[in-house]
Design a protein around this motif. Structure first.
Motif, short mmCIF file in Angstrom:
data_model
loop_
_atom_site.label_atom_id
_atom_site.label_comp_id
_atom_site.label_asym_id
_atom_site.label_seq_id
_atom_site.Cartn_x
_atom_site.Cartn_y
_atom_site.Cartn_z
N PRO A 23 14.20 52.58 -9.14
CA PRO A 23 15.33 54.34 -8.45
C PRO A 23 15.17 54.24 -6.67
CG PRO A 23 13.18 55.34 -9.64
CD PRO A 23 13.44 53.65 -9.75
N TRP A 24 14.01 53.96 -6.09
CA TRP A 24 14.06 54.43 -4.82
C TRP A 24 14.25 53.02 -4.15
CZ3 TRP A 24 14.13 59.01 -4.17
CH2 TRP A 24 13.63 60.04 -4.82
N ASP A 25 14.61 51.71 -4.83
CA ASP A 25 14.79 50.73 -4.35
C ASP A 25 16.96 50.93 -3.70
OD1 ASP A 25 15.53 48.41 -3.12
OD2 ASP A 25 15.72 46.77 -4.98
N LEU A 26 17.24 51.65 -2.39
CA LEU A 26 17.91 51.80 -2.23
C LEU A 26 18.41 50.77 -0.91
CD1 LEU A 26 17.80 55.63 -1.88
CD2 LEU A 26 18.43 54.66 -4.15
N MET A 203 14.75 64.16 4.31
CA MET A 203 16.07 64.40 3.92
C MET A 203 15.78 63.45 2.67
SD MET A 203 19.57 65.12 3.41
CE MET A 203 19.62 66.30 4.96
N ARG A 204 16.21 63.96 0.77
CA ARG A 204 16.18 62.32 0.61
C ARG A 204 17.46 62.67 -1.11
NH1 ARG A 204 10.54 62.84 -4.07
NH2 ARG A 204 12.12 64.45 -4.45
N GLY A 205 17.77 61.76 -1.22
CA GLY A 205 19.26 61.72 -2.22
C GLY A 205 18.17 61.71 -3.76
N VAL A 206 18.51 62.02 -4.53
CA VAL A 206 18.61 62.33 -5.54
C VAL A 206 19.63 62.32 -6.66
CG1 VAL A 206 16.73 63.85 -7.40
CG2 VAL A 206 16.22 63.48 -5.12
N PHE A 207 18.95 60.95 -7.65
CA PHE A 207 20.33 61.12 -9.05
C PHE A 207 20.30 62.38 -9.44
CE2 PHE A 207 22.03 59.23 -13.38
CZ PHE A 207 22.99 59.64 -12.52
N GLY A 208 21.29 63.40 -9.60
CA GLY A 208 21.56 64.03 -10.49
C GLY A 208 22.42 64.48 -11.56
N GLY A 209 22.97 63.51 -12.10
CA GLY A 209 23.78 63.20 -13.48
C GLY A 209 25.39 62.57 -13.37
N HIS A 234 17.80 79.85 6.00
CA HIS A 234 18.17 78.78 5.41
C HIS A 234 17.36 77.81 4.10
CE1 HIS A 234 19.81 80.59 8.76
NE2 HIS A 234 18.88 80.21 9.56
N ALA A 235 17.76 78.66 3.34
CA ALA A 235 16.88 77.68 2.58
C ALA A 235 17.49 76.47 1.08
CB ALA A 235 16.91 78.45 0.75
N GLY A 236 16.56 75.52 1.11
CA GLY A 236 16.88 74.39 0.55
C GLY A 236 16.61 74.07 -0.70
N LEU A 237 16.32 73.04 -1.67
CA LEU A 237 15.69 72.35 -2.96
C LEU A 237 14.92 71.47 -3.09
CD1 LEU A 237 19.25 72.73 -5.35
CD2 LEU A 237 17.21 74.21 -4.96
N ARG A 238 14.43 71.49 -3.83
CA ARG A 238 13.04 70.52 -3.55
C ARG A 238 12.75 70.27 -5.10
NH1 ARG A 238 13.02 66.02 0.04
NH2 ARG A 238 11.82 66.83 2.34
N VAL A 239 12.92 68.43 -5.17
CA VAL A 239 12.85 68.37 -6.84
C VAL A 239 11.95 68.38 -7.37
CG1 VAL A 239 13.56 67.14 -9.31
CG2 VAL A 239 15.19 68.10 -7.36
N THR A 240 10.65 68.15 -7.82
CA THR A 240 8.86 67.73 -8.11
C THR A 240 9.27 66.91 -8.52
OG1 THR A 240 8.46 69.95 -9.95
CG2 THR A 240 8.30 70.39 -7.41
N ASP A 241 7.73 66.19 -8.44
CA ASP A 241 7.36 65.41 -9.27
C ASP A 241 7.62 63.82 -9.88
OD1 ASP A 241 5.21 64.53 -11.87
OD2 ASP A 241 6.18 64.90 -13.03
N ILE A 242 8.45 63.57 -8.74
CA ILE A 242 9.52 62.62 -8.80
C ILE A 242 9.52 61.97 -7.34
CG2 ILE A 242 11.49 62.94 -10.10
CD1 ILE A 242 13.15 62.98 -8.10
#
Length: 242
Positions: A23-26, A203-209, A234-242
């Motif tokens: 999934p990280w082969d972009l 920054m990181r792009g994460v597939f979300g559906g 100035h909050a952002g988001l992080r998705v854990t465990d990937i």
């Protein structure tokens, strides 16, 4: 008459299943031209700045070409400015960062110019009252789904919803510590958007559906606005465990 009671040994050998795609082969998106519709607004200008700073060729679009040119000159970094129509024509990827109340009208007017283009919708349908920000539910389900309905000949994705315009434009911030949720129907397209997000340091792009899940992603901005007001952040988001 005789019949075969079995197959030859070679027939019993099964072809190994192909390895799962990393999934990280972009893909490499460094050579693509990115246009930003609504590039004179805070979010659009901030995205244009960050992508141009990362080495992407960027065009700012606006209803008025002179406003786009002024914003481009302010940013420097070889950013160009044109009206929305010309921006759409000249770009490989088009980010839609226009105000929600002008979203449908803008896209309807650019249907022909956006045909065949990869479109990234980052618009958050929000309302505001004395209690603060709250999510709106478009008839189509989300801004991204509205874009897909209005642009049947485009490849519509959704991303870049949760970024602080203040942080994007802060020249003292070298890296933006956040993930970008990317939604869409075709993996090749969402991979391109993930790769584009990854061009920005930190920054990181994460597939979300798929796009049908865009409403809750767009709506979460109302929660982030509440977070920012409470914590002066100035909050952002992080998705854990990937």
């Amino acid at each position: 008459m005789t019949t075969s009671s079995g197959s030859s040994g070679s027939d019993d050998v099964k072809t190994p299943a192909p390895a799962a795609k990393d999934p990280w082969d972009l893909p490499d998106v460094s050579g693509l031209v990115v246009g930003v519709l609504g590039g004179t607004g805070p979010q659009g200008k901030g995205l244009a700045y960050r992508l141009a700073k990362a080495g992407q060729q960027v065009i700012i679009g606006s209803r008025a070409a002179d406003r786009a040119q002024a914003a481009a000159a302010e940013l420097g970094l070889d950013v160009q400015g044109f009206d929305n129509s010309e921006t759409a024509r000249r770009s490989d990827i088009v980010i839609v960062a226009v105000p929600w109340d002008g979203h449908a009208k803008t896209l309807q007017s650019l249907r022909e110019e956006l045909a065949g283009k990869l479109v990234i919708d980052c618009v958050n349908p929000l309302g505001f009252d004395k209690k603060g920000a709250y999510a709106l539910k478009p008839e189509e389900g989300s801004a991204a789904e509205q874009a897909a309905t209005l642009l049947p000949d485009s490849r519509v994705t959704a991303a870049f919803h949760h970024l602080s315009a203040v942080t994007l434009m802060d020249k003292d911030v070298d890296e933006i510590d956040t993930d970008v949720l990317v939604l869409g129907e075709v993996r090749a397209d969402t991979d391109l958007v993930q790769a584009l997000a990854g061009r920005i340091p930190g920054m990181r792009g994460v597939f979300g559906g798929r796009l049908r899940n865009a409403h809750q992603v767009e709506s979460l901005v109302a929660n982030l606005i509440s977070v920012n007001r409470r914590y002066k952040a100035h909050a952002g988001l992080r998705v854990t465990d990937i």
